[in-house]
Write an enzyme that holds these catalytic residues in place. Structure first.
Site, mmCIF file in Angstrom:
data_model
loop_
_atom_site.group_PDB
_atom_site.id
_atom_site.type_symbol
_atom_site.label_atom_id
_atom_site.label_comp_id
_atom_site.label_asym_id
_atom_site.label_seq_id
_atom_site.Cartn_x
_atom_site.Cartn_y
_atom_site.Cartn_z
ATOM 1 N N TYR A 169 -36.844 -29.051 -24.182
ATOM 2 C CA TYR A 169 -36.260 -27.784 -23.750
ATOM 3 C C TYR A 169 -36.636 -26.630 -24.665
ATOM 4 O O TYR A 169 -36.889 -25.529 -24.209
ATOM 5 C CB TYR A 169 -34.766 -28.000 -23.583
ATOM 6 C CG TYR A 169 -33.821 -26.959 -24.089
ATOM 7 C CD1 TYR A 169 -33.524 -25.848 -23.310
ATOM 8 C CD2 TYR A 169 -33.180 -27.118 -25.306
ATOM 9 C CE1 TYR A 169 -32.606 -24.910 -23.751
ATOM 10 C CE2 TYR A 169 -32.270 -26.190 -25.747
ATOM 11 C CZ TYR A 169 -31.995 -25.082 -24.972
ATOM 12 O OH TYR A 169 -31.090 -24.160 -25.407
ATOM 13 N N LYS A 170 -36.754 -26.876 -25.969
ATOM 14 C CA LYS A 170 -37.225 -25.751 -26.789
ATOM 15 C C LYS A 170 -38.393 -26.149 -27.679
ATOM 16 O O LYS A 170 -39.523 -25.801 -27.415
ATOM 17 C CB LYS A 170 -36.117 -25.060 -27.569
ATOM 18 C CG LYS A 170 -35.044 -25.934 -28.193
ATOM 19 C CD LYS A 170 -34.021 -25.011 -28.851
ATOM 20 C CE LYS A 170 -33.680 -25.462 -30.225
ATOM 21 N NZ LYS A 170 -32.750 -24.646 -30.928
ATOM 22 N N TYR B 200 -24.724 -31.711 -18.419
ATOM 23 C CA TYR B 200 -23.468 -32.081 -19.077
ATOM 24 C C TYR B 200 -22.760 -33.225 -18.352
ATOM 25 O O TYR B 200 -21.758 -33.738 -18.846
ATOM 26 C CB TYR B 200 -22.517 -30.871 -19.112
ATOM 27 C CG TYR B 200 -22.801 -29.870 -20.209
ATOM 28 C CD1 TYR B 200 -24.051 -29.298 -20.353
ATOM 29 C CD2 TYR B 200 -21.808 -29.495 -21.098
ATOM 30 C CE1 TYR B 200 -24.309 -28.381 -21.352
ATOM 31 C CE2 TYR B 200 -22.052 -28.579 -22.104
ATOM 32 C CZ TYR B 200 -23.305 -28.026 -22.227
ATOM 33 O OH TYR B 200 -23.556 -27.121 -23.222
ATOM 34 N N HIS C 59 -19.202 -22.537 -23.858
ATOM 35 C CA HIS C 59 -20.640 -22.238 -23.870
ATOM 36 C C HIS C 59 -20.830 -20.744 -24.024
ATOM 37 O O HIS C 59 -19.930 -19.966 -23.669
ATOM 38 C CB HIS C 59 -21.277 -22.723 -22.553
ATOM 39 C CG HIS C 59 -22.761 -22.922 -22.660
ATOM 40 N ND1 HIS C 59 -23.650 -21.870 -22.709
ATOM 41 C CD2 HIS C 59 -23.507 -24.047 -22.752
ATOM 42 C CE1 HIS C 59 -24.878 -22.352 -22.819
ATOM 43 N NE2 HIS C 59 -24.826 -23.673 -22.853
ATOM 44 N N GLY C 60 -21.977 -20.321 -24.509
ATOM 45 C CA GLY C 60 -22.318 -18.892 -24.552
ATOM 46 C C GLY C 60 -22.548 -18.413 -23.121
ATOM 47 O O GLY C 60 -22.982 -19.199 -22.269
ATOM 48 N N ASP C 61 -22.287 -17.132 -22.865
ATOM 49 C CA ASP C 61 -22.445 -16.672 -21.483
ATOM 50 C C ASP C 61 -23.913 -16.457 -21.104
ATOM 51 O O ASP C 61 -24.218 -16.040 -19.998
ATOM 52 C CB ASP C 61 -21.605 -15.416 -21.218
ATOM 53 C CG ASP C 61 -22.003 -14.256 -22.127
ATOM 54 O OD1 ASP C 61 -22.974 -14.409 -22.892
ATOM 55 O OD2 ASP C 61 -21.337 -13.211 -22.070
ATOM 56 N N ASP C 62 -24.826 -16.801 -22.020
ATOM 57 C CA ASP C 62 -26.251 -16.645 -21.712
ATOM 58 C C ASP C 62 -26.697 -17.597 -20.606
ATOM 59 O O ASP C 62 -27.706 -17.361 -19.962
ATOM 60 C CB ASP C 62 -27.106 -16.881 -22.967
ATOM 61 C CG ASP C 62 -26.797 -18.202 -23.637
ATOM 62 O OD1 ASP C 62 -25.597 -18.540 -23.747
ATOM 63 O OD2 ASP C 62 -27.735 -18.902 -24.050
ATOM 64 N N ASP D 222 -72.265 -31.180 -24.275
ATOM 65 C CA ASP D 222 -71.321 -32.052 -24.991
ATOM 66 C C ASP D 222 -72.075 -33.258 -25.563
ATOM 67 O O ASP D 222 -71.928 -34.378 -25.105
ATOM 68 C CB ASP D 222 -70.234 -32.492 -23.989
ATOM 69 C CG ASP D 222 -69.168 -33.368 -24.615
ATOM 70 O OD1 ASP D 222 -69.013 -33.344 -25.856
ATOM 71 O OD2 ASP D 222 -68.484 -34.081 -23.854
HETATM 72 C C1 SPV Z 1 -63.579 -34.615 -23.607
HETATM 73 O O1 SPV Z 1 -62.688 -33.941 -23.076
HETATM 74 O O2 SPV Z 1 -64.423 -34.121 -24.312
HETATM 75 C C2 SPV Z 1 -63.610 -36.058 -23.405
HETATM 76 C C3 SPV Z 1 -62.948 -36.637 -22.234
HETATM 77 O O3 SPV Z 1 -64.174 -36.729 -24.198
HETATM 78 S S1 SPV Z 1 -64.121 -36.812 -21.016
HETATM 79 O O4 SPV Z 1 -64.728 -35.528 -20.822
HETATM 80 O O5 SPV Z 1 -63.454 -37.306 -19.840
HETATM 81 O O6 SPV Z 1 -65.113 -37.755 -21.505
HETATM 82 MG MG MG Z 2 -65.405 -35.680 -25.543
#
Ligand code: SPV
Ligand code: MG
Length: 668
Positions: free
Chosen positions: A280-281, A312, A326-329, A441
């Site tokens: 929640y926070k 609750y 409770h706070g009225d927020d 990549d």
């Molecule tokens: C990436 O996010 O770089 C990963 C996951 O290695 S995947 O692209 O699915 O290989």
């Molecule tokens: Mg990767």
């Protein structure tokens, strides 16, 4: 403000009970007399000066007040004519002490704290009345007109309500009344009620009726009253009050609320579970068990219990508190459904809700900022992934590739059914980090640059980070990477069991990729674990067997070997749309290993919901590239629209104004 308590009456209708002390010293509960209760209530409300008028048993009363050892300073004013005058004359005797706002009460009045709180929070002068109680035959009634108290006396029945001699009087209104009291007494009119002088003002003193309805506010004239009021008081004191806290840093504002709530009854504090706080926070700095201890040691807290969810319902049905505070927020915003549900559960058994005005105090906001800053520090951040795994069983992770996407992952929250959902951690994808730099990549973006991205994200966020370590590189290099990541506060590195020129797994067998042997990869894991300095850091072994079509047996054999080599988690990857092979893997792996976390990247097999993955035994779900993929078509379209129209006007509708974008960026 001063309190004025009128105690010069003889109290003769009490019989033997007032044969040795004044009526106000009569016991009203096993621990309290009418007077000790009033004085404690006055002291608790922060009033420090009390004027008490006395009559018979003056010395006993003074000695008794001193013996209570309360933080009050007293002025005892004796009415020498107490036998033949009324309290109007006692007030007259005390007039020199009364140049202030006044809380005026009869010495035989018993009232619950909420009455006093309401009285003291009135902006105007006011008198306690009740529109729900029947009009008493012989006691005070107040005639109301134009929203004001016009007359007070026993003889009024028209336009009247039951009233008690409990007033909060602003200095200017009190002065008008006191002047009239002085005039009455100096004219020899000393046997009437002080209210006769008030009535003479015909509403010129602006005293408003404060309707306390059925709250306890009653005077004690005789032993029958005593029995009745003592019973009512017992019910008031047995009341339970419920107040839930999500906070882990207790400041003066919380203590003030606790004190206020404890004035309503026996206070049960609900401590929101770590999991509920985290969703929640933010992740709690102090774990639930510690937070419970903190509250147990605060004065005024009767009991501390765990609240598992933001709702609750469970605790209200279990503890049936008479009052929820409770706070009225929460009257607006995402907590509204939680409030409505609490109201309906309370209504089912006759409980009620008391809402205090919410104070968005700047100094407490500053504290919250500091809490966030603490969460962002490497030592605080690193171990949080392990804790989240223990706490939630399944954590959700979203890709971030720069400060801005980091902020989106940090701050995006959706609300459903009064609850809140947000991502638990961030994935520093090699694919998206490379793509953001316009590179493939293939481990081309070097570690120094990848670390720079981590740093950009860390600077503006607090959530734990899982780093995509590609193949981990050479074992000799990987050990340095582990230490650097640990130092930065990264929680986990995932390395994949490939070697040579790595390509992104989503290409599968369409490109040339070589899998490391089990032994080679185990060696890398072992070296990484050995290099690690903290206990918190995690190394996850990513298995590419299904991507490279090496079969389930190979995947399972690797999972077993990598775990034995020390991997803290296993990631199993697939590029099939059908989740079946991942499901088969989880089932088979879990037969032998129930504890090692299983990490999934469901980019292709995206039809299964997180709840189902959790039920099947997975522990981490990474959304590895969706933010990047959402960005590309949007920016491509903007670029094309401008080119097509020779101006920017046409693409404006698709753009977020910068004034909204900068709201995402935190200010120091
Ligand atoms: C990436 O996010 O770089 C990963 C996951 O290695 S995947 O692209 O699915 O290989
Ligand atoms: Mg990767």
């Amino acid at each position: 403000m001063k309190a004025l308590i009128l105690n010069s009456g003889l109290g003769s209708r009490m019989g033997v009970l007032t044969s040795e002390h004044p009526k106000c010293m009569t016991e009203i509960s096993p621990r309290e007399t009418i007077l000790s209760r009033q004085l404690k209530q006055i002291a608790d409300a922060g009033i420090r000066e009390v004027v008490i008028t006395t009559g018979l048993f003056r010395d006993a009363l003074i000695a008794y007040c001193e013996s209570l050892d309360l933080p009050l300073s007293y002025s005892f004013i004796h009415n020498p004519a107490f036998r033949e005058t009324n309290y109007i004359y006692s007030i007259y005797c005390a007039r020199a002490e009364l140049d202030d706002d006044i809380l005026l009460m009869h010495g035989d009045l018993v009232f619950e704290n909420e009455v006093l709180d309401q009285l003291l929070s009135c902006e105007t002068s006011c008198m306690a009345v009740s529109t729900t109680l029947p009009l008493p035959e012989k006691d005070f009634k107040a005639v109301i007109g134009d929203g004001k108290v016009l007359k007070v006396g026993v003889e009024f029945f028209d336009s009247a309500v039951a009233a008690q001699a409990l007033y909060r009087l602003k200095k200017e209104d009190w002065k008008k009344w006191l002047d009239r009291i002085v005039a009455f007494c100096e004219a020899g009119n000393r046997k009437v009620y002080a209210e006769n002088a008030l009535n003479d003002l015909n509403g010129a003193a602006d005293i408003r009726p404060l309707d306390v309805k059925d709250l306890l506010c009653a005077e004690i004239d005789d032993p029958n009253d005593l029995e009745k009021v003592a019973k009512q008081l017992k019910a008031v004191e047995d009341r339970t009050v419920y107040l839930c806290f999500a906070t882990d840093i207790i400041h003066g504002g919380h203590i003030a609320i606790i004190r206020k709530a404890a004035r309503l009854g026996k206070l049960i504090i609900g401590v929101l579970s770590d999991e509920a706080v985290a969703s929640y926070k933010r992740f709690p700095l102090v774990p639930e068990a510690e937070r419970m201890k903190l509250f147990e040691n605060i004065t005024g807290v009767w009991r501390v219990v765990e609240q598992h969810t933001l709702s609750y319902r469970e605790n209200l049905e279990k503890y049936k508190p008479d009052i929820v505070v409770h706070g009225d927020d929460w009257c607006t915003g995402f907590q509204q459904p939680v409030r409505e549900e609490a109201l309906s559960v309370l209504a089912s058994y006759g409980g009620r809700l008391v809402e205090f005005p919410y104070s968005g105090d700047e100094k407490y906001k500053e504290l919250q900022k500091r809490e966030r800053a603490e969460l962002a520090m490497p030592d605080a951040r690193r171990g949080r992934l392990r804790r989240l795994l223990e706490m939630k069983g399944l954590v959700t992770v979203m890709e971030a590739h720069d400060g801005l996407t980091g902020l989106i992952v940090e701050n995006t929250v959706v609300h459903e059914n009064g609850g809140a959902r947000q991502f638990d951690a961030m994935w520093l994808s090699s694919l998206c980090d490379s793509t953001a730099k316009g590179k493939p990549d293939i481990e081309l973006v070097d570690m120094t640059s990848r670390f720079r991205t981590i740093d950009d994200i860390m600077e503006v966020t607090t959530k734990p980070i899982i780093f995509d370590g590609d193949t981990g590189g050479l074992t000799e290099h990987f050990v340095y990477t582990v230490r650097s990541l640990e130092r930065m506060g990264v929680s986990m590195v995932i390395i994949e069991d490939k070697k040579g020129l790595k390509k992104n797994s989503l290409f599968g067998t369409e490109v040339q990729q070589t899998q490391a042997t089990i032994e080679e990869f185990c060696e890398k894991i072992r070296a990484g674990k050995k290099a690690q300095r903290t206990r918190e850091f995690m190394i996850c072994a990513r298995i590419e067997s299904l991507i490279l079509e090496k079969g389930m047996e190979d995947a399972l054999a690797r999972a077993k070997a990598f775990t034995a080599a020390g991997a803290d988690a296993i990631m199993i990857h697939s590029r099939k749309k059908d989740p079946a092979e991942i499901q088969t893997f989880i089932e088979a792996f879990r037969k032998e290993d129930q504890t090692t976390p299983i990490v999934l990247v469901p980019t292709s097999f995206n039809s299964v919901k997180e709840e189902e993955w959790k039920a099947r035994g997975a522990n981490v779900v990474i959304y590895a590239n969706q933010l990047m993929r959402a960005t590309v078509p949007a920016i491509q379209k903007a670029a094309e629209t401008i080119l097509q129209n020779h101006r920017a006007e046409e693409c404006d509708a698709d753009l977020m104004p910068f004034k909204d974008i900068i709201r995402l960026i935190p200010e120091e």
